[in-house]
Enzyme design. Structure first.
Site, PDB file in Angstrom:
ATOM      1  N   GLY A  71     -20.533  33.607   7.192  1.00 11.28           N
ATOM      2  CA  GLY A  71     -20.496  34.485   8.354  1.00 11.28           C
ATOM      3  C   GLY A  71     -20.947  33.784   9.625  1.00 11.28           C
ATOM      4  O   GLY A  71     -20.365  33.966  10.699  1.00 11.28           O
ATOM      5  N   THR A 237     -13.056  19.504   3.762  1.00 10.87           N
ATOM      6  CA  THR A 237     -12.416  19.792   2.475  1.00 10.87           C
ATOM      7  C   THR A 237     -12.761  21.209   2.031  1.00 10.87           C
ATOM      8  O   THR A 237     -13.910  21.638   2.161  1.00 10.87           O
ATOM      9  CB  THR A 237     -12.911  18.771   1.421  1.00 10.87           C
ATOM     10  N   CYS A 325     -43.526  39.789  11.436  1.00 10.49           N
ATOM     11  CA  CYS A 325     -43.365  38.545  10.682  1.00 10.49           C
ATOM     12  C   CYS A 325     -42.693  38.803   9.349  1.00 10.49           C
ATOM     13  O   CYS A 325     -43.258  39.481   8.500  1.00 10.49           O
ATOM     14  CB  CYS A 325     -44.712  37.904  10.406  1.00 10.49           C
TER      15      CYS A 325
HETATM   16  N1  PLP Z   1     -23.619  38.631  10.407  1.00  8.28           N
HETATM   17  C1  PLP Z   1     -24.271  39.604   9.766  1.00  8.28           C
HETATM   18  C2  PLP Z   1     -24.113  41.021  10.241  1.00  8.28           C
HETATM   19  C3  PLP Z   1     -25.068  39.331   8.650  1.00  8.28           C
HETATM   20  O1  PLP Z   1     -25.722  40.312   8.032  1.00  8.28           O
HETATM   21  C4  PLP Z   1     -25.195  37.976   8.241  1.00  8.28           C
HETATM   22  C5  PLP Z   1     -26.086  37.612   7.115  1.00  8.28           C
HETATM   23  O2  PLP Z   1     -27.147  38.150   6.937  1.00  8.28           O
HETATM   24  C6  PLP Z   1     -24.483  36.993   8.926  1.00  8.28           C
HETATM   25  C7  PLP Z   1     -23.706  37.351  10.011  1.00  8.28           C
HETATM   26  C8  PLP Z   1     -24.542  35.554   8.514  1.00  8.28           C
HETATM   27  O3  PLP Z   1     -23.745  35.334   7.370  1.00  8.28           O
HETATM   28  P1  PLP Z   1     -23.934  34.049   6.456  1.00  8.28           P
HETATM   29  O4  PLP Z   1     -25.229  34.210   5.734  1.00  8.28           O
HETATM   30  O5  PLP Z   1     -22.760  34.049   5.523  1.00  8.28           O
HETATM   31  O6  PLP Z   1     -23.912  32.866   7.362  1.00  8.28           O
END
Ligand code: PLP
Length: 385
Positions: A71, A237, A325
């Site tokens: 993500g 890759t 935290c």
């Molecule tokens: N965006 C959202 C809304 C997420 O909850 C997360 C992960 O917690 C991410 C992006 C990041 O994804 P990744 O852990 O696959 O890099």
């Protein structure tokens, strides 16, 4: 001690069917999918078939799908790739104040390079007002990026309305759908998005694999420079075992999504009504209805989130908090701050996120332990009302 995992928004365990699907691609079918020989062709077959599967799943075309490492990479690519490609035509980025750091931080990085960024505020339920997006648009706006569902409070955004506004003005519209992909049904045309990010490890797939949807005709710069993989859009890759696992995770989601949504909504309702009913002075964070199934985010007065989290962990229950935290935060949650929650309620927040391996007796166990822990803790400190 039996442990209970209630942190599915953070990551999910890989489904055993996913793991079985991945295994042959580590040492049996190990060719590089970019190689022309038979080993390469064999590996390319799975990459191509999963690409078609992802495309079908979200109503896209196979060539609009790019495989990434997760993500974060997809979000970074969308924000930086669109912005750099639009240089000369405009420079203004619109996003929301409650995006994941994977969108907010690249936007901040670009801002420091001179690209103005508007972070549209949200209301007390975490909802973005499409009108506020409309008002933020300038002739120089080159990207709108609004997440599908928030990872902390689960609020679902009115994407189709925002997408219509963006499309009328020819502005590319990106959504971070990391929390919804494989969990609620959607289609990129209905959502009116041009770019979409998702990640396999949130839907019982492997970590380190993501996808990015890029609508045909969207101008986007290269983010990863190197080889010509993914039609020159993303070098490196392919993670073939990971992509095979993602394909299986999608197949399972297609099969189980509806029943999972029903079960998670029932468990979510049970948790919320019982916690709010049995513990005094609690506050449900996020939207009361338009929220992701399985997301429960509640604040307790006179309780320190970190202490509560630690006590729950000692009792074998894993959740998370938006308090000052925790492992991934160095300050109070920017999402809880953006919805206007006072500091004591941010400090006393607890996020429980459910997934398909959660059993009803585990929900009952939380409902037995949590009120006792909260009562014990809140009796130590008394803040004014
Ligand atoms: N965006 C959202 C809304 C997420 O909850 C997360 C992960 O917690 C991410 C992006 C990041 O994804 P990744 O852990 O696959 O890099």
């Amino acid at each position: 001690m039996k442990r209970i995992y209630l942190d599915y928004a953070s990551t999910t365990p890989a489904d055993p069917e996913v793991i079985r699907e991945m295994l042959p691609y580590f040492s049996g079918i190990y060719g590089n999918p970019s190689s022309v020989h038979a080993f390469g062709r064999e590996a390319r077959k799975v990459v191509d078939s999963v690409r078609e599967k992802v495309a079908r799943f979200i109503g896209a075309k196979p060539h609009e799908i790019v495989f990434t490492s997760g993500g974060t990479e997809s979000d970074n690519t969308a924000v930086k790739g669109i912005t750099y490609a639009a240089r000369g035509q405009g420079d203004h980025i619109i996003t929301s104040s409650i995006e994941h750091r994977a969108v907010l931080n690249p936007a901040g990085f670009l801002e420091r390079q001179g690209f103005p960024v508007t972070r549209v505020p949200v209301d007390s339920t975490g909802m973005v007002d499409p009108d506020a997006v409309l008002k933020a648009i300038t002739p120089k706006t080159i990207l709108i990026s609004i997440m599908h569902a928030n990872n902390e409070i689960g609020t679902m955004q009115p994407l189709a309305e925002i997408g219509a506004i963006a499309h009328e003005r020819g502005i590319p519209f990106h959504t971070d759908a990391v929390q919804t992909f494989g969990h609620i049904p959607f289609n990129v045309d209905e959502l009116k998005v041009d770019l979409l990010s998702a990640s396999a490890h949130k839907l019982y797939g492997p970590k380190g694999v993501g996808i990015m949807y890029i609508r045909s005709g969207t101008k986007i710069g290269r983010f990863m420079h190197g080889g010509a993989q993914e039609k020159g859009r993303r070098a490196s890759t392919h993670n073939v075992p990971g992509i095979a696992g993602l394909g299986k995770a999608i197949e399972i989601a297609e099969r189980d999504m509806q029943s999972e949504m029903r079960t998670l909504t029932a468990f979510q309702d049970k948790l919320i009504s019982n916690i709010v009913g049995s513990i005094k002075r609690t506050k449900l964070n996020g939207h009361p209805e338009k929220r992701l199934p399985g997301n429960v985010n509640i604040s307790f007065r006179n309780v320190q989130g970190e202490r509560l989290l630690k006590s729950l962990d000692e009792a074998g229950i894993a959740c998370s908090t938006g308090s000052a935290c925790n492992a991934s935060n160095t300050g109070p949650s920017h999402v809880l701050t953006a919805i206007g929650l006072p500091l004591d309620l941010i400090s006393g927040s607890l996020r429980i996120t459910l997934g398909k391996y959660v059993k009803e007796e585990e929900i009952d166990c939380v409902l037995d332990i949590l009120p006792r822990l909260v009562r014990k803790m809140s009796s130590f400190v008394e803040y004014p009302e």
